[in-house]
Design a protein around this motif. Structure first.
Motif, PDB file in Angstrom:
ATOM      1  N   SER A 291      -2.118   9.945   5.753  1.00 45.60           N
ATOM      2  CA  SER A 291      -0.925  10.156   4.935  1.00 45.60           C
ATOM      3  C   SER A 291      -1.032   9.313   3.666  1.00 45.60           C
ATOM      4  O   SER A 291      -1.907   8.443   3.543  1.00 45.60           O
ATOM      5  CB  SER A 291       0.332   9.779   5.713  1.00 45.60           C
ATOM      6  N   LYS A 292      -0.135   9.568   2.719  1.00 46.47           N
ATOM      7  CA  LYS A 292      -0.129   8.778   1.490  1.00 46.47           C
ATOM      8  C   LYS A 292       0.122   7.295   1.799  1.00 46.47           C
ATOM      9  O   LYS A 292      -0.453   6.405   1.149  1.00 46.47           O
ATOM     10  CB  LYS A 292       0.939   9.308   0.546  1.00 46.47           C
ATOM     11  N   LYS A 293       0.948   7.060   2.800  1.00 50.88           N
ATOM     12  CA  LYS A 293       1.215   5.674   3.189  1.00 50.88           C
ATOM     13  C   LYS A 293      -0.025   5.012   3.751  1.00 50.88           C
ATOM     14  O   LYS A 293      -0.318   3.839   3.439  1.00 50.88           O
ATOM     15  CB  LYS A 293       2.346   5.661   4.221  1.00 50.88           C
ATOM     16  N   LYS A 296      -2.347   4.234   0.933  1.00 54.87           N
ATOM     17  CA  LYS A 296      -1.826   3.099   0.164  1.00 54.87           C
ATOM     18  C   LYS A 296      -2.076   1.782   0.890  1.00 54.87           C
ATOM     19  O   LYS A 296      -2.352   0.753   0.263  1.00 54.87           O
ATOM     20  CB  LYS A 296      -0.333   3.309  -0.087  1.00 54.87           C
TER      21      LYS A 296
END
Length: 373
Positions: A291-293, A296
Motif C-alpha cells: 500500500s502507499k502507507k 512510505k
C-alpha cells in the motif's frame, strides 16, 4: 410379353413413378446437403465445423425415410386389397416418425447454432458464458426429449405415458423412473454450479495437487478441466459439487506465491534471505502489493523470513505476489532456478539427502541413519 404388359400396365407405371419419386427425393436431398456443406466451408474459411455432423445425420435420416416410404408404397402392388389399409397405416407411421425425427434434428441444430453464436459474441465482449453454455445443453436435451415423446405417441400402447409427460405432470417422474440416481445427482449438481457459481468457465481451480487447471465446459453430467499438460480432466458434477476446491479467479485474481528454500545450518541466513528477495523482486511478473502507507514506511516489496527449523536444515520463505495464479506459478519456477544459481555462486548451501555411517572395530557398522543436510 405384350399380354403381360397390358395386364400389369398400371402396376408397372405405379412402380416406376414410386421409384422415380424416391430417386428424385434422394437426389434433391444430396444436392441440398452438398450446398449446406459448401456454405459451411465458405463461412469457416475453408474448414468444416461441428455443424457438419447434424447436417450429415439429417441427410441420412431423410434418405432412409424416402427408402422406407418407397418400399411400403411398392408393397401395394404385391399384396391383396384387403391389406391395403394396414399398409396405409405403416406408411403414415413411417412418415410421422420420419418427420418427427427431421423436425427434432433441425430444431436442435438451429437452437445449438443460435446459442453458439451468442456465446461467441459474449466472448468477444468479455462476458461470462457459463450460464449460456449450460443452458444450451439443457434446451437441446429438452428438444430431443420432446421429439422422442412425440415419436412414442405414434404407438397406442405408449401414448398415455407420452401425453402425461408432455402435459408436464409426469416429466420428473418419468425421468426419475428411467434415469439412475447418479445421473440425477450430476444434473442437480450442474444446476447448483450454474446457480451459485463457485466457479465459471475460464476460471483456474484446484481440486487436489493432481487436478489443477482451467474450466473449459460445464455439461449436464460433468465439468471439464484442462490441466497444465493440456489434458482434459472430466469430473462428474455430483463429485465436484461436494469437493472443497480453490478458485484462483474468484474475486481478486492476485496470487501470493510462497517460495521456500531449505538451507544448511552453517549457511548465512541474512545472505540467503537477501538473495531470495532480490531474485523475486527483479522477476518481470512480480507484483508490488504494498500500500502507499507501506511504501512510505519503507517496507520491502518482498517479505522474507525464517519459518522452520528442520532436523538438518533451515527453511526460509519469500512472499511473492503476481497478477494471477498462472503468472505466480511461472514466476515461482523461474525464481527457484535463479536462486539456486546465486546460492551456488555465493556459497549458500542447500539441503540435500545424505547418509551418516559410524564405523568401529576395524570397519564394522555400529550405527547408521539418514539425514537431510
Amino acid at each position: 410379353m405384350t399380354e403381360f404388359l397390358e395386364t400389369y400396365q398400371s402396376h408397372i407405371i405405379y412402380g416406376a413413378i414410386v421409384i422415380a419419386v424416391v430417386i428424385g427425393l434422394h437426389f434433391i436431398t444430396n444436392i441440398i446437403n452438398k450446398w449446406l456443406l459448401k456454405k459451411e466451408v465458405e463461412r469457416n474459411s475453408g474448414a468444416l465445423s461441428t455443424h457438419v455432423k447434424p447436417v450429415t445425420i439429417l441427410k441420412r435420416t431423410l434418405n432412409t425415410l424416402w427408402l422406407i416410404l418407397g418400399l411400403i408404397a411398392l408393397s401395394f402392388i404385391f399384396v391383396d386389397e384387403d391389406k391395403h389399409e394396414t399398409l396405409k397405416g405403416y406408411f403414415k407411421l413411417a412418415g410421422y416418425l420420419g418427420m418427427v425425427a427431421v423436425v427434432t434434428i433441425i430444431s436442435a441444430t438451429l437452437t445449438n447454432l443460435w446459442f453458439k453464436r451468442n456465446i461467441q459474441e459474449r466472448i468477444l465482449q468479455n462476458y461470462d458464458t457459463t450460464s449460456y453454455k449450460f443452458l444450451r445443453y439443457v434446451v437441446v436435451f429438452i428438444i430431443c426429449f420432446i421429439g422422442i415423446l412425440f415419436g412414442v405417441m405414434a404407438f397406442p400402447s405408449l401414448r398415455g405415458v407420452a401425453q402425461t409427460a408432455l402435459g408436464g405432470a409426469g416429466v420428473l417422474a418419468l425421468i426419475a423412473g428411467f434415469a439412475s440416481q447418479e445421473a440425477l445427482s450430476n444434473l442437480v449438481g450442474g444446476v447448483f454450479i450454474i446457480t451459485f457459481k463457485p466457479f465459471k468457465i475460464g476460471d483456474v481451480i484446484k481440486l487436489s495437487d493432481a487436478m489443477v487447471g482451467t474450466v473449459t465446459d460445464i455439461t449436464l453430467r460433468h465439468t471439464i478441466i484442462r490441466n497444465n499438460e493440456n489434458k482434459m480432466i472430466v469430473v462428474p458434477n455430483a463429485v465436484i459439487n461436494k469437493e472443497k476446491l480453490i478458485n484462483y479467479d474468484l474475486g481478486d485474481p492476485k496470487c501470493c506465491e510462497l517460495i521456500e528454500m531449505g538451507i544448511t545450518y552453517d549457511s548465512d541466513i541474512d545472505l540467503a534471505k537477501k538473495i531470495l528477495a532480490e531474485e523475486c523482486a527483479k522477476h518481470p511478473l512480480i507484483l508490488d502489493n504494498r500500500s502507499k502507507k507501506d511504501i512510505k514506511e519503507g517496507k520491502p516489496m518482498i517479505r522474507t523470513a525464517l519459518i522452520k527449523f528442520n532436523d538438518s536444515s533451515i527453511t526460509i520463505r519469500a512472499w511473492a505476489w503476481a497478477r494471477s495464479y498462472k503468472e505466480a506459478f511461472a514466476m515461482k519456477c523461474d525464481v527457484y532456478e535463479s536462486v539456486k544459481k546465486r546460492y551456488d555462486k555465493e556459497g549458500v548451501g542447500l539441503a540435500f539427502p545424505t547418509r551418516t555411517v559410524y564405523l568401529i572395530n576395524g570397519g564394522e557398522v555400529a550405527d547408521q541413519r539418514d539425514d537431510k543436510l
